[in-house]
Design an enzyme around this catalytic site. Structure first.
Site, PDB file in Angstrom:
ATOM      1  N   GLU A 279       1.254  -1.386  14.791  1.00  0.00           N
ATOM      2  CA  GLU A 279       1.017  -0.205  14.247  1.00  0.00           C
ATOM      3  C   GLU A 279      -0.377   0.566  13.841  1.00  0.00           C
ATOM      4  O   GLU A 279      -1.044   1.271  13.992  1.00  0.00           O
ATOM      5  CB  GLU A 279       2.343   0.769  13.729  1.00  0.00           C
ATOM      6  CG  GLU A 279       1.816   0.351  12.284  1.00  0.00           C
ATOM      7  CD  GLU A 279       4.061   0.750  11.534  1.00  0.00           C
ATOM      8  OE1 GLU A 279       3.904   1.866  11.952  1.00  0.00           O
ATOM      9  OE2 GLU A 279       3.844   0.523  10.689  1.00  0.00           O
TER      10      GLU A 279
ATOM     11  N   HIS B  40       8.042  12.372  10.037  1.00  0.00           N
ATOM     12  CA  HIS B  40       9.591  11.691  10.073  1.00  0.00           C
ATOM     13  C   HIS B  40      10.696  12.436  10.108  1.00  0.00           C
ATOM     14  O   HIS B  40      11.762  12.770  10.313  1.00  0.00           O
ATOM     15  CB  HIS B  40       9.196  10.952   8.639  1.00  0.00           C
ATOM     16  CG  HIS B  40       8.680  10.071   8.680  1.00  0.00           C
ATOM     17  ND1 HIS B  40       7.388   9.404   7.835  1.00  0.00           N
ATOM     18  CD2 HIS B  40       9.119   8.744   9.445  1.00  0.00           C
ATOM     19  CE1 HIS B  40       7.448   7.828   8.677  1.00  0.00           C
ATOM     20  NE2 HIS B  40       7.777   7.708   9.566  1.00  0.00           N
TER      21      HIS B  40
ATOM     22  N   CYS C 114       9.468   0.062  19.361  1.00  0.00           N
ATOM     23  CA  CYS C 114      10.214   0.789  18.772  1.00  0.00           C
ATOM     24  C   CYS C 114       9.709   2.567  18.096  1.00  0.00           C
ATOM     25  O   CYS C 114      10.364   3.497  17.048  1.00  0.00           O
ATOM     26  CB  CYS C 114      11.191   0.276  17.236  1.00  0.00           C
ATOM     27  SG  CYS C 114       9.328   0.190  15.782  1.00  0.00           S
TER      28      CYS C 114
ATOM     29  N   ASP D  81       2.352   5.508  14.969  1.00  0.00           N
ATOM     30  CA  ASP D  81       1.025   5.053  13.834  1.00  0.00           C
ATOM     31  C   ASP D  81       0.723   4.476  14.967  1.00  0.00           C
ATOM     32  O   ASP D  81      -0.750   5.098  14.801  1.00  0.00           O
ATOM     33  CB  ASP D  81       1.410   4.536  12.937  1.00  0.00           C
ATOM     34  CG  ASP D  81       1.994   5.150  11.714  1.00  0.00           C
ATOM     35  OD1 ASP D  81       1.765   6.271  11.694  1.00  0.00           O
ATOM     36  OD2 ASP D  81       3.041   4.995  11.242  1.00  0.00           O
TER      37      ASP D  81
HETATM   38  C1  PEP Z   1       5.685   4.400  14.518  1.00  0.00           C
HETATM   39  O1  PEP Z   1       4.859   4.391  13.477  1.00  0.00           O
HETATM   40  O2  PEP Z   1       6.129   4.442  15.469  1.00  0.00           O
HETATM   41  C2  PEP Z   1       7.037   4.316  14.038  1.00  0.00           C
HETATM   42  C3  PEP Z   1       8.423   3.606  14.350  1.00  0.00           C
HETATM   43  O3  PEP Z   1       7.162   4.138  12.439  1.00  0.00           O
HETATM   44  P1  PEP Z   1       6.807   5.713  11.851  1.00  0.00           P
HETATM   45  O4  PEP Z   1       7.298   6.760  12.810  1.00  0.00           O
HETATM   46  O5  PEP Z   1       8.354   5.271  11.297  1.00  0.00           O
HETATM   47  O6  PEP Z   1       6.124   5.516  11.120  1.00  0.00           O
HETATM   48 MG    MG Z   2       4.694   3.647  11.581  1.00  0.00          MG
END
Ligand code: PEP
Ligand code: MG
Length: 466
Positions: free
Chosen positions: A323, A76, A394, A347
Site C-alpha cells: 500500500e 476508516h 483487499c 492507501d
Molecule cells: C488499504 O489501505 O487499502 C487497506 C485495505 O487498509 P485500510 O483501508 O485499513 O487502510
Molecule cells: Mg491501508
C-alpha cells in the site's frame, strides 16, 4: 466482447442498473414537503464528520444511512459503517444546515444522491423501489455460498474484510471463503485497555479463528497512528505527540519503534496463541522499508520461543500489505522475506497520488482508477505471478465491480471485500470471461486520467447500480 456475452451482461446488469438509476433519478428531483419523524422510527444521520467512535455508538440504533459534510469515502469510519450495512455519502457541503431534525430524507449510497422531504407520492415510489431492490439482492444472496467462477471456468477466491467481531455472525452466510483482512485496530476502539492485554485479545482472536472453522483468517497487525490515540491504553500525550501529517507519520508497522512492548508484542503473542485453533496468517500494514519486516520477523521468532507450549506448532504465514509505492517498487526484495502479499488500494491511491484519503477538499483527486495506481497494481500482480507467491487485493476497490474486472483482467484471482458486497461481486464474476477482461485491462493502461479509465470500463461492462 462477444455479442452473446454483451447481451447476457446487459440483461443481467440492466435490471440492477434500472433500479439504481430509477432511485437516483427520483433522488434528483427537488421537493419541499416536510414531515416530523417520531424518535423511535429508523433515521438517517446527518453530521459534519463521521468518526469510528460515532459508528460504534450507532451500532445498536436503527440508523439506515449517514450523510456527512466532510471526510473521504475510504476513511476508516466510512468503511466501518458500510461494513455494518449502513451506507454513507460523504463530502456534502452545508448538509447540516439544509436538513433539520424531523425532515424526511431519502438517500442512495451507491450513486451518492439524497433527497430532502420528498412529496408523499414520491416517498411511496421510493419505498416501492427500496422493496424491489431488497428482493433482488435477496436473490443474489441465495447464490452467494457457491464459488465465483468466470464463464471460462476461472475460480476467483472471494474473502471478506472485517472490522468488528459482530460481523462474524454473517460472515459465513455472506459467501466468504476466508477473512482476507481483519482490521484489528477496531477491537481497541471500545476498550483501549485491550491494546496491551494479551489475554483479552487472545479471547477475541481465538473466537474468530474457531468460528471460521479451518478457513483462513488474515489478522492485520494494528494499523493506527497519532490521529487515533484514544484507541490505545497508552494514549498519554507525552508518547503520542501531535503530528501535522499523521498519514505520513507514526502509524501501522512503525509502532514497532516506539510501542513495541506496549502494543506490538502483546498483539503478536495473542495472535500466535489463537493460531493454534485454526488457519491463521499475519499481515503487516503500512510497510515501506525492508528493515520493518526484518525486525518484525525477529520479534515473531522471539515471541514463538517465549510462548513455549502455547505457541503454534508452525509459524503462521507472514504477509505484507502493498500500500506504499516503495513496497511495490521493491516487491522482489520484500518477496524474499514474506509468504504472501495483499494490495491495499485505499492507501496505495493515497500515497501514489499524494492525496489525503480523509480530506474532503482533495477528495476529487482520490481515485483508484488512476492509471498510475492501476499500473502499480499490475506490476505487483505480474511479479507475484512470475515467482508464484500468493497475492490478493483487499482495498475498497476490490469491492467495486468495475475495478475488480480490471484487476481480474490483470490476472488477480483473490479479492477481499466488505461482506455486504460479496453476493453482488460473485454474481458479476459469473458473467465475465477472463480473456475478454484481459483485453479491456490491457487497454486501460493507455489512458491518461482516472476519468477516462472509468468512462471506458463503465461503457464496456454495463455493470449497473454504481
Ligand atoms: C488499504 O489501505 O487499502 C487497506 C485495505 O487498509 P485500510 O483501508 O485499513 O487502510
Ligand atoms: Mg491501508
Amino acid at each position: 466482447m462477444t455479442d452473446e456475452l454483451s447481451s447476457k451482461m446487459k440483461n443481467t446488469f440492466e435490471d440492477i442498473k434500472d433500479v439504481g438509476n430509477l432511485i437516483c433519478s427520483y433522488l434528483d428531483e427537488e421537493e419541499t414537503y416536510i414531515t416530523d419523524i417520531p424518535e423511535e422510527k429508523p433515521f438517517i444521520l446527518i453530521t459534519d464528520i463521521l468518526t469510528p467512535s460515532l459508528v460504534s455508538f450507532l451500532v445498536n440504533s436503527d440508523v439506515k444511512g449517514v450523510v456527512t459534510e466532510l471526510g473521504g469515502k475510504t476513511s476508516h469510519a466510512v468503511i466501518l459503517s458500510e461494513s455494518l450495512g449502513v451506507p454513507v455519502i460523504v463530502d456534502t457541503p452545508d448538509i447540516t444546515d439544509q436538513v433539520k431534525t424531523g425532515d424526511v430524507v431519502g438517500m442512495d449510497g451507491d450513486c451518492g444522491k439524497i433527497v430532502i422531504n420528498p412529496t408523499k407520492l414520491r416517498l411511496k415510489a421510493l419505498k416501492r423501489l427500496q422493496k424491489w431492490h431488497k428482493r433482488f439482492y435477496n436473490r443474489l444472496h441465495r447464490e452467494a455460498k457457491k464459488y465465483a467462477k468466470t464463464i471460462d471456468n476461472v475460480k476467483i477466491n472471494i474473502w471478506a474484510n472485517i472490522e468488528l467481531i459482530s460481523e462474524l455472525n454473517y460472515i459465513i452466510d455472506s459467501g466468504a471463503e476466508g477473512i482476507g483482512l481483519y482490521r484489528t485496530e477496531f477491537i481497541f476502539l471500545d476498550n483501549p485497555d485491550r491494546s496491551s492485554d494479551v489475554e483479552q485479545q487472545y479471547d477475541i482472536y481465538r473466537s474468530v479463528v474457531t468460528e471460521m472453522s479451518g478457513r483462513p483468517v488474515i489478522f492485520r497487525m494494528v494499523d493506527i497512528g497519532v490521529d487515533k490515540v484514544p484507541y490505545f491504553s497508552d494514549g498519554k500525550a507525552e508518547t503520542w505527540t501531535e503530528e501535522a501529517n499523521p498519514a505520513l507519520g507514526y502509524r501501522g508497522i512503525r509502532l514497532i519503534n516506539g510501542h513495541r512492548n506496549e502494543i506490538i508484542i502483546p498483539q503478536l503473542k495473542a495472535i500466535l496463541k489463537a493460531s493454534a485453533y485454526g488457519h491463521v496468517k499475519i499481515m503487516l500494514p503500512m510497510v515501506s522499508l525492508i528493515e520493518e519486516v526484518v525486525e518484525f520477523i525477529r520479534l515473531l521468532e522471539i515471541s514463538m520461543k517465549n510462548l513455549g507450549r502455547e505457541a503454534p506448532s508452525r509459524r503462521p504465514s507472514l504477509g505484507i500489505m502493498l500500500e506504499t509505492p516503495s513496497s511495490i517498487l521493491l516487491i522482489d526484495k520484500f518477496a524474499k522475506y514474506v509468504d504472501f502479499f495483499s494490495i491495499g488500494t485505499n492507501d496505495l491511491t493515497q500515497y501514489v497520488l499524494a492525496v489525503d484519503r480523509n480530506n474532503a477538499r482533495v477528495a476529487y483527486m482520490w481515485d483508484h482508477f488512476h492509471p498510475a495506481v492501476l499500473s502499480l497494481v499490475k506490476q505487483a500482480l505480474d511479479y507475484s505471478k512470475k515467482i508464484d507467491i500468493p497475492i490478493g487485493i483487499c482495498g475498497e476497490a476490490a469491492g467495486d465491480p468495475f475495478a475488480a474486472a480490471i484487476f481480474i483482467g490483470f490476472g488477480a484471482n483473490t479479492l477481499s471485500l466488505s461482506p455486504g458486497r460479496i453476493a453482488e461481486m460473485k454474481h458479476f464474476i459469473r458473467q465475465w470471461d477472463t480473456e475478454e477482461l484481459k483485453v479491456l485491462a490491457d487497454e486501460v493502461l493507455n489512458f491518461e486520467t482516472a476519468e477516462q479509465v472509468r468512462k471506458f470500463i463503465k461503457g464496456k461492462l454495463k455493470v449497473g447500480i454504481l
